[in-house]
Design an enzyme around this catalytic site. Structure first.
Site, PDB file in Angstrom:
ATOM      1  N   LEU A 120       0.842  -1.185   0.000  1.00  0.00           N
ATOM      2  CA  LEU A 120       0.000   0.000   0.000  1.00  0.00           C
ATOM      3  C   LEU A 120       0.882   1.242   0.000  1.00  0.00           C
ATOM      4  CD1 LEU A 120      -1.341  -2.345   1.922  1.00  0.00           C
ATOM      5  CD2 LEU A 120      -3.018  -0.577   2.408  1.00  0.00           C
ATOM      6  N   VAL A 178       1.251  -5.368   8.190  1.00  0.00           N
ATOM      7  CA  VAL A 178       2.691  -5.200   8.361  1.00  0.00           C
ATOM      8  C   VAL A 178       3.018  -3.713   8.327  1.00  0.00           C
ATOM      9  CG1 VAL A 178       4.981  -5.789   7.485  1.00  0.00           C
ATOM     10  CG2 VAL A 178       3.093  -7.425   7.234  1.00  0.00           C
ATOM     11  N   GLY A 208       1.212   4.146   4.639  1.00  0.00           N
ATOM     12  CA  GLY A 208       2.054   3.237   3.866  1.00  0.00           C
ATOM     13  C   GLY A 208       2.323   1.939   4.602  1.00  0.00           C
ATOM     14  N   SER A 209       2.134   0.805   3.943  1.00  0.00           N
ATOM     15  CA  SER A 209       2.234  -0.456   4.668  1.00  0.00           C
ATOM     16  C   SER A 209       2.144  -1.644   3.720  1.00  0.00           C
ATOM     17  CB  SER A 209       1.120  -0.542   5.719  1.00  0.00           C
ATOM     18  OG  SER A 209      -0.117  -0.172   5.141  1.00  0.00           O
ATOM     19  N   ARG A 210       1.861  -2.810   4.302  1.00  0.00           N
ATOM     20  CA  ARG A 210       1.784  -4.056   3.535  1.00  0.00           C
ATOM     21  C   ARG A 210       0.776  -4.993   4.203  1.00  0.00           C
ATOM     22  NH1 ARG A 210       6.984  -7.506   1.503  1.00  0.00           N
ATOM     23  NH2 ARG A 210       6.071  -9.580   1.362  1.00  0.00           N
TER      24      ARG A 210
END
Length: 240
Positions: A120, A178, A208-210
């Site tokens: 993301l 994450v 912002g991430s996963r």
């Protein structure tokens, strides 16, 4: 010559734009904001209000408030009606499709499972949605680093929060939030015993991430690396 009688029914009236109709149009056009974003938006507006006499402060505050409103947007989604579908838990781009052992803190063993990872960016909506309907049987948070979420090591090294969902037929799907280089706050509203419907919002990661999704054994992903996903709508796979 006889005149045609004037129609008196309501269908001949000119259409009007009532305040209620205008409000409905605005709500259908502008997505709502996740509650976690309201303090950030309020802070930006406060800066703009306090510094309204100074152009740079006013513009900076309004720009920050607008950016946060976009980041924390919570758009409505329509999950697929196909039975057995597993949907993307997040908006973003698929960065990894592989097999890996599920997070150790879930005590699910070391056998590798199919995994689909979604990255993301700061421009994606950051709410997370349930990939399947079922009961939350485990929620585990593990502290870690804050490395770049698009790197392969992020799944193992970064801070993460795992939600394990068991479907009605006993299949289990794990969604792992994450943290990333900028994303330093994982929000998870799911608790053990909660019943989630596919596409329900259960959490958020700030800036912002996963998202890693671990699928049941034997599941074949129907997506490819580089494909964009829409949370709650894009089908990642079907339950075996």
């Amino acid at each position: 010559m006889a005149r045609r009688p004037r129609r008196s029914d309501s269908s001949s009236a000119e259409p009007t734009l009532s305040p209620q109709h205008l409000l409905a149009l605005v709500r259908s056009t502008i997505p709502p904001i996740h509650p976690a974003g309201r303090p950030f938006i309020a802070a930006g507006l406060a800066v703009a209000g306090v510094g309204y006499r100074h152009r740079w402060a006013r513009r900076t505050g309004l720009l920050a408030a607008g950016a946060c409103a976009g980041f924390f947007r919570h758009p409505p989604r329509v999950p697929p009606s196909r039975a057995g579908a597993i949907v993307a838990p997040a908006d973003g781009v698929i960065c990894v499709i592989d097999t890996a052992a599920p997070p150790a803190e879930l005590s699910m063993g070391d056998a590798p499972l199919p995994r689909v990872s979604i990255f993301l960016s700061v421009f994606d909506a950051h709410v997370q949605r349930a990939p399947v309907s079922g009961e939350v049987v485990a929620v585990q948070h593990r502290p870690g680093r804050f490395g770049s979420a698009d790197l392969p090591a992020a799944s193992n090294d970064n801070e993460r929060n795992s939600v394990r969902i068991r479907t009605a037929n006993g299949a289990e799907v794990v969604a792992v939030q994450v943290a990333g280089l900028v994303a330093r706050r994982i929000v998870c509203d799911a608790h053990v015993g909660d019943k989630l419907a596919i596409g329900d919002t259960y959490g958020l990661i700030r800036f912002g991430s996963r998202l890693d999704t671990y699928l049941p054994p034997g599941t074949e992903p129907v997506v490819i690396v580089g494909q964009r996903t829409i949370a709650g709508e894009t089908i990642l796979a079907d339950l075996p």
